[in-house]
Write an enzyme that holds these catalytic residues in place. Structure first.
Site, PDB file in Angstrom:
ATOM      1  N   ASN A   1       0.858  -1.190   0.000  1.00  0.00           N
ATOM      2  CA  ASN A   1       0.000   0.000   0.000  1.00  0.00           C
ATOM      3  C   ASN A   1       0.897   1.243   0.000  1.00  0.00           C
ATOM      4  OD1 ASN A   1      -1.427   2.271   1.062  1.00  0.00           O
ATOM      5  ND2 ASN A   1      -3.054   0.903   1.726  1.00  0.00           N
TER       6      ASN A   1
ATOM      7  N   ASP B   1      -0.176   4.456  -0.247  1.00  0.00           N
ATOM      8  CA  ASP B   1      -0.906   5.693   0.081  1.00  0.00           C
ATOM      9  C   ASP B   1      -0.041   6.710   0.813  1.00  0.00           C
ATOM     10  OD1 ASP B   1      -3.176   4.516  -0.950  1.00  0.00           O
ATOM     11  OD2 ASP B   1      -4.096   4.107   0.991  1.00  0.00           O
ATOM     12  N   HIS B   2       0.803   6.222   1.722  1.00  0.00           N
ATOM     13  CA  HIS B   2       1.575   7.169   2.549  1.00  0.00           C
ATOM     14  C   HIS B   2       2.637   7.922   1.752  1.00  0.00           C
ATOM     15  CE1 HIS B   2      -0.594   6.220   6.020  1.00  0.00           C
ATOM     16  NE2 HIS B   2       0.171   5.268   6.536  1.00  0.00           N
TER      17      HIS B   2
ATOM     18  N   HIS C   1      -5.641   3.741  -2.208  1.00  0.00           N
ATOM     19  CA  HIS C   1      -6.978   4.004  -1.667  1.00  0.00           C
ATOM     20  C   HIS C   1      -7.380   5.424  -2.046  1.00  0.00           C
ATOM     21  CE1 HIS C   1      -9.674   3.989   2.232  1.00  0.00           C
ATOM     22  NE2 HIS C   1     -10.349   4.325   1.149  1.00  0.00           N
TER      23      HIS C   1
ATOM     24  N   ARG D   1      -9.710   8.044  -1.409  1.00  0.00           N
ATOM     25  CA  ARG D   1     -10.740   8.392  -0.422  1.00  0.00           C
ATOM     26  C   ARG D   1     -11.605   9.524  -0.950  1.00  0.00           C
ATOM     27  NH1 ARG D   1      -9.278   6.250   4.937  1.00  0.00           N
ATOM     28  NH2 ARG D   1     -11.165   7.345   5.543  1.00  0.00           N
TER      29      ARG D   1
ATOM     30  N   ARG E   1      -7.545  12.685   0.715  1.00  0.00           N
ATOM     31  CA  ARG E   1      -6.509  13.114   1.655  1.00  0.00           C
ATOM     32  C   ARG E   1      -5.094  12.689   1.246  1.00  0.00           C
ATOM     33  NH1 ARG E   1      -8.240   9.657   6.926  1.00  0.00           N
ATOM     34  NH2 ARG E   1     -10.206  10.621   6.324  1.00  0.00           N
ATOM     35  N   HIS E   2      -4.994  11.602   0.447  1.00  0.00           N
ATOM     36  CA  HIS E   2      -3.642  11.244  -0.011  1.00  0.00           C
ATOM     37  C   HIS E   2      -3.645  10.961  -1.525  1.00  0.00           C
ATOM     38  CE1 HIS E   2      -5.417   7.420   1.100  1.00  0.00           C
ATOM     39  NE2 HIS E   2      -5.098   7.501   2.388  1.00  0.00           N
TER      40      HIS E   2
ATOM     41  N   GLU F   1      -8.526   0.362  -3.449  1.00  0.00           N
ATOM     42  CA  GLU F   1      -9.367   0.395  -2.249  1.00  0.00           C
ATOM     43  C   GLU F   1     -10.314   1.575  -2.338  1.00  0.00           C
ATOM     44  OE1 GLU F   1      -7.604   0.683   1.617  1.00  0.00           O
ATOM     45  OE2 GLU F   1      -6.447  -1.106   1.214  1.00  0.00           O
TER      46      GLU F   1
ATOM     47  N   THR G   1     -18.031  -1.800  11.476  1.00  0.00           N
ATOM     48  CA  THR G   1     -18.350  -2.637  12.635  1.00  0.00           C
ATOM     49  C   THR G   1     -17.577  -2.084  13.828  1.00  0.00           C
ATOM     50  OG1 THR G   1     -16.470  -4.069  12.242  1.00  0.00           O
ATOM     51  CG2 THR G   1     -18.538  -4.710  11.179  1.00  0.00           C
ATOM     52  N   THR G   2     -17.856  -2.641  15.008  1.00  0.00           N
ATOM     53  CA  THR G   2     -17.136  -2.157  16.199  1.00  0.00           C
ATOM     54  C   THR G   2     -15.629  -2.372  16.049  1.00  0.00           C
ATOM     55  OG1 THR G   2     -17.642  -4.265  17.206  1.00  0.00           O
ATOM     56  CG2 THR G   2     -18.988  -2.387  17.898  1.00  0.00           C
TER      57      THR G   2
ATOM     58  N   GLU H   1     -10.662  -9.555   2.692  1.00  0.00           N
ATOM     59  CA  GLU H   1      -9.410  -9.209   3.375  1.00  0.00           C
ATOM     60  C   GLU H   1      -9.749  -9.150   4.852  1.00  0.00           C
ATOM     61  OE1 GLU H   1      -7.001  -6.005   1.800  1.00  0.00           O
ATOM     62  OE2 GLU H   1      -6.265  -5.539   3.807  1.00  0.00           O
TER      63      GLU H   1
ATOM     64  N   HIS I   1      -3.723  -4.785   7.618  1.00  0.00           N
ATOM     65  CA  HIS I   1      -3.808  -3.649   8.554  1.00  0.00           C
ATOM     66  C   HIS I   1      -2.948  -3.893   9.788  1.00  0.00           C
ATOM     67  CE1 HIS I   1      -5.600   0.272   9.395  1.00  0.00           C
ATOM     68  NE2 HIS I   1      -5.250  -0.030  10.632  1.00  0.00           N
ATOM     69  N   GLY I   2      -1.974  -3.043   9.955  1.00  0.00           N
ATOM     70  CA  GLY I   2      -1.126  -3.082  11.151  1.00  0.00           C
ATOM     71  C   GLY I   2      -0.071  -4.174  11.140  1.00  0.00           C
TER      72      GLY I   2
ATOM     73  N   GLY J   1       1.166  -1.499   4.434  1.00  0.00           N
ATOM     74  CA  GLY J   1       1.479  -0.138   4.029  1.00  0.00           C
ATOM     75  C   GLY J   1       2.379   0.588   5.015  1.00  0.00           C
ATOM     76  N   HIS J   2       1.813   0.975   6.149  1.00  0.00           N
ATOM     77  CA  HIS J   2       2.489   1.889   7.069  1.00  0.00           C
ATOM     78  C   HIS J   2       3.897   1.422   7.455  1.00  0.00           C
ATOM     79  CE1 HIS J   2       2.364   5.171  10.048  1.00  0.00           C
ATOM     80  NE2 HIS J   2       3.216   4.380  10.681  1.00  0.00           N
TER      81      HIS J   2
HETATM   82  N1  PXP Z   1      -5.783  -3.207   4.143  1.00  0.00           N
HETATM   83  C1  PXP Z   1      -6.693  -2.221   4.122  1.00  0.00           C
HETATM   84  C2  PXP Z   1      -8.082  -2.562   3.715  1.00  0.00           C
HETATM   85  C3  PXP Z   1      -6.335  -0.905   4.467  1.00  0.00           C
HETATM   86  O1  PXP Z   1      -7.265   0.063   4.439  1.00  0.00           O
HETATM   87  C4  PXP Z   1      -5.003  -0.629   4.808  1.00  0.00           C
HETATM   88  C5  PXP Z   1      -4.564   0.758   5.087  1.00  0.00           C
HETATM   89  O2  PXP Z   1      -5.146   1.244   6.206  1.00  0.00           O
HETATM   90  C6  PXP Z   1      -4.089  -1.685   4.830  1.00  0.00           C
HETATM   91  C7  PXP Z   1      -4.500  -2.971   4.485  1.00  0.00           C
HETATM   92  C8  PXP Z   1      -2.663  -1.474   5.203  1.00  0.00           C
HETATM   93  O3  PXP Z   1      -2.605  -1.204   6.558  1.00  0.00           O
HETATM   94  P1  PXP Z   1      -1.240  -0.701   7.184  1.00  0.00           P
HETATM   95  O4  PXP Z   1      -0.961   0.632   6.562  1.00  0.00           O
HETATM   96  O5  PXP Z   1      -1.534  -0.618   8.649  1.00  0.00           O
HETATM   97  O6  PXP Z   1      -0.202  -1.705   6.838  1.00  0.00           O
END
Ligand code: PXP
Length: 246
Positions: free
Chosen positions: A8, A10-11, A51, A53, A57-58, A78, A108-109, A159, A196-197, A218-219
């Site tokens: 990813n 995006d950053h 992504h 949005r 924003r990016h 995305e 969701t929560t 995913e 994610h994460g 991504g991050h």
């Molecule tokens: N998957 C989805 C659906 C996302 O929206 C994101 C970015 O928030 C990621 C994966 C990648 O997450 P991360 O940047 O925490 O690695």
């Protein structure tokens, strides 16, 4: 099959927008998204995620065109389920669209897309995207009702949201949820991705989760790239991922 890595980027656009949001046409605008996309691919990325949005924003509309037309590797686009963005997806025909929540009511929560409560809207969008030759993934929590609804609506993939796992002080329970979710999703015939994460410290524990096809990261990769460069950061992650038992 080796586990695939979706990167990813995006950053990269986040950093560019921090300085050049009002000067995108400037020859000084940097970092250049396409350059970093190429670095990620040279480092071993199997796909690129962007992504777009609603608030831009990016990633910007022009970035979508540039990354899709470059045709480096399959693009995972995305998006939230809104008409404006769906039309952009259909016009660009990325290999995959991953539908994600962007507004509170869709979440969701835990933070995944609430497929159960939005069957109607999602079903129509999934059909339209598939009609344009795009495979559809839904970003969901690893819970049975969300998996069953995803299958019912005809998505090819899900995913699984790994954010709760990545943020848990004691990740054992969250890991078990992912194992259960992946097992059920596989039984339903869905392709199972996760994201994610995820980072180099928490990835190995995820190898207990069966039937995974792809991680989307991504991050961590963009952060690590500040020290070693994106090519190297992706190559390191790829190497770690070779330990996945498959
Ligand atoms: N998957 C989805 C659906 C996302 O929206 C994101 C970015 O928030 C990621 C994966 C990648 O997450 P991360 O940047 O925490 O690695």
């Amino acid at each position: 099959m080796p586990l695939k890595l979706g990167v990813n980027i995006d950053h990269v656009a986040t950093l560019r927008q921090a300085r050049f949001a009002t000067m995108l046409e400037s020859p000084n605008a940097e970092p250049v998204l396409l350059d970093l996309a190429k670095e990620a691919v040279n480092g071993g990325a199997d796909s690129l995620t962007i992504h777009l949005r609603a608030d831009r924003r990016h990633i910007q509309d022009r970035d979508v065109t540039v990354i899709c037309e470059a045709n480096l590797v399959p693009v995972n686009f995305e998006i939230g389920n809104t008409e404006e963005i769906i039309q952009i997806a259909i016009a660009h025909k990325p290999a995959f669209v991953c539908l994600v929540p962007e507004i509170r009511e869709e979440i969701t929560t835990e933070g995944g897309l609430n497929v159960v409560s939005q069957r109607g809207e999602l079903q129509e969008t999934i059909k339209r995207l598939q009609g344009a030759g795009i495979q559809v993934s839904l970003f969901i929590d690893p819970d049975a009702p969300q998996l069953e609804a995803s299958k019912e609506l005809g998505a090819e993939m899900v995913e699984l949201h790994t954010g709760a796992y990545a943020n848990a002080a004691n990740s054992g329970n969250e890991r078990q949820r992912l194992i259960n979710g992946a097992t059920l999703g596989h039984k339903l015939g869905l392709q199972i991705n996760a994201g994610h994460g995820i980072n180099s410290s928490n990835i190995a524990e995820l190898y207990h989760v069966p039937y995974l096809t792809e991680f989307n990261i991504g991050h961590h990769l963009i952060s690590r790239a500040l020290t070693v460069g994106l090519h190297h950061a992706v190559a390191e992650m790829r190497e770690l991922m070779d330990a996945y038992p498959g």
